[in-house]
Design a protein around this motif. Structure first.
Motif: not given
Length: 472
Positions: A172-177, A311-317, A343-355, A372-373
């Motif tokens: 998931l992180v690699e996809t967001l990167l 720079g990128r903020w990458v979130n997972l959780g 706040a001054g960010f452009h929100v890019g790709p996102w994905h949500s899933e249950s696992g 949520l990623a």
């Protein structure tokens, strides 16, 4: 209580000269540069000494309070184990027990006492002598010890799986990167550090700084990522089969030790990190934003301050907030994205899933978690948005934006001293954080957190600033 934050403008000229991320570390009290390579870490300006948890520097305003908390956690665990052992021992005196029941009870005692010994073996060697002597105050900043042990089993003990929990997190992180190198990367709430370790090995040109407060997870992660052998028992009080009672996990780093020049550990407050601003290409928040900060809006400001433009903020959780967080601040995905844009960010790709999440390989128990990623990029300037005129002004939401002066401010008066102080501090340049620091220094109440001070400043601004009254 945090000291005066380092401001972006004061550090930009030196950012290009940073040899590595350790050059960006600052004193939590006075924001002066600190040499972490020194045998004794001491701020040359204010004189504060920062001991280590083993080899890991502890950069907190009151480090001895932190170590005292570690000792209290360990003492509490010992008391808990002692109560269980006494209870089970009394039950073993009964004559009506089956031989297999007696075996299970003895296994329980052996398992939890062995687990306690393992935790003690991880934590105690890293505690400084002052902490073992009981020095320090009453801070309760660290997580409960046993609650987080499953992260160690999962991150470093479980065998690899094609679609396992650690493997899925990395994917998931690699996809967001977008398969780009994260460059200089801060991992907030790194925990047992497997995700950070995997990113480090995936990108050999990266440099990572991992930050957390959990002493057991961090101590074990440091040992494992430096090639040491660590074993931790998983003890099961409620078992379906006797062979599910206890298992000893041998923790190891699958691709060998890390390079200390590229992978750094720091015990510090991730919401107020003691770091120079604008130095990170990537900040990763894994399973953190709903548990670490008292107010996610304050964390978003921190992320903005830590990142370079672009720079990128990458979130997972998940978004599963602590019960003491007010419902109005338990933000859903849409609210988070709205806050990030303001706040001054452009929100890019996102994905949500249950696992599956922390499903034990000893007893098969665990849970399914919604995750949520997403990735968000720091902009040079805030995006234009049709909804920008609605809602509260951004400087009231976030701690990094300047508060504008208002007409009639010079003649404002209030019976409340704090309100007068807040209004007199507004100069068109100071932020909510700047004013909160001034208030906290004047109040000198160490039991009040910066988040609470910010909340009080926000309340004052809402009452007196005309722009807040105009917000719809």
């Amino acid at each position: 209580m945090s000291g005066t934050p380092v401001r972006e403008g004061t550090e930009r000229g030196s950012q290009a000269r940073l040899r590595g991320l350790l050059d960006a570390v600052r004193c939590p009290l006075c924001s002066s540069k600190i040499d972490l390579a020194a045998q004794a870490v001491r701020c040359r300006k204010c004189g504060q000494v920062y001991p280590r948890l083993g080899a890991i520097p502890v950069l907190l305003p009151e480090p001895l309070d932190y170590f005292a908390s570690c000792m209290r956690q360990l003492a509490g665990l010992e008391e808990q184990v002692e109560r269980v052992v006494q209870d089970v021992g009394e039950q073993l005196r009964s004559t009506e027990l089956l031989p297999s029941t007696r075996m299970r009870c003895r296994i329980i005692i052996e398992g939890i006492t062995g687990q306690l010994a393992d935790v003690r073996g991880i934590l105690e060697p890293g505690l400084p002598a002052a902490a073992r002597a009981g020095a320090g105050g009453q801070s309760e900043r660290i997580p409960a010890t046993l609650d987080h042990l499953p992260y160690l089993y999962r991150d470093w003990g479980w065998p690899p799986q094609a679609d396992g929990e650690t493997e899925r997190a990395l994917a998931l992180v690699e996809t967001l990167l977008e398969n780009r190198c994260p460059g200089r990367m801060l991992v907030m709430g790194a925990g047992a550090c497997r995700l950070a370790y995997d990113v480090y090995h995936r990108h050999p040109d990266s440099e990572l700084l991992v930050m957390d407060l959990d002493p057991v997870l961090f101590s074990a992660a440091h040992a494992v990522t430096h090639g040491e052998s660590v074993t931790v028992r998983e003890a099961n009080l409620e078992m379906g089969d006797l062979d599910q009672a206890v298992k000893e996990w041998a923790l190891s780093a699958p691709r060998g030790p890390v390079d200390d020049a590229r992978f750094h550990f720091l015990v510090a407050d991730a919401v107020d990190p003691p770091l120079a601003p604008g130095i990170f290409d990537t900040v990763l928040t894994p399973w953190f934003i709903d548990q670490g900060p008292e107010d996610v809006r304050d964390l978003i400001s921190t992320l903005h301050r830590m990142l370079k433009p672009g720079g990128r903020w990458v979130n997972l959780g998940p978004l599963k907030y602590n019960l003491d967080v007010p419902f109005s601040r338990r933000f859903a995905r849409e609210e988070l994205f709205d806050l990030a844009k303001r706040a001054g960010f452009h929100v890019g790709p996102w994905h949500s899933e249950s696992g599956p999440y922390l499903v034990s390989q000893l007893n098969g128990r665990g849970k399914t978690e919604w995750v949520l990623a997403f990735s968000a990029t720091k902009l040079e300037a805030a995006e234009e948005d049709s909804s920008a005129g609605s809602g509260p002004p951004p400087w009231l939401l976030f701690r990094h934006l300047p508060i504008p002066a208002f007409e009639g401010q010079a003649h404002f008066w209030s019976e409340a001293a704090m309100v007068r102080m807040v209004v007199s501090s507004i100069d068109g340049r100071r932020t909510l954080d700047d004013i909160a620091v001034m208030v906290s220094e004047r109040a000198r109440q160490p039991d009040i957190t910066m988040s609470q001070v910010r909340a009080a400043v926000r309340q004052c601004l809402q009452k007196v600033h005309p722009a807040c009254g105009a917000a719809g």
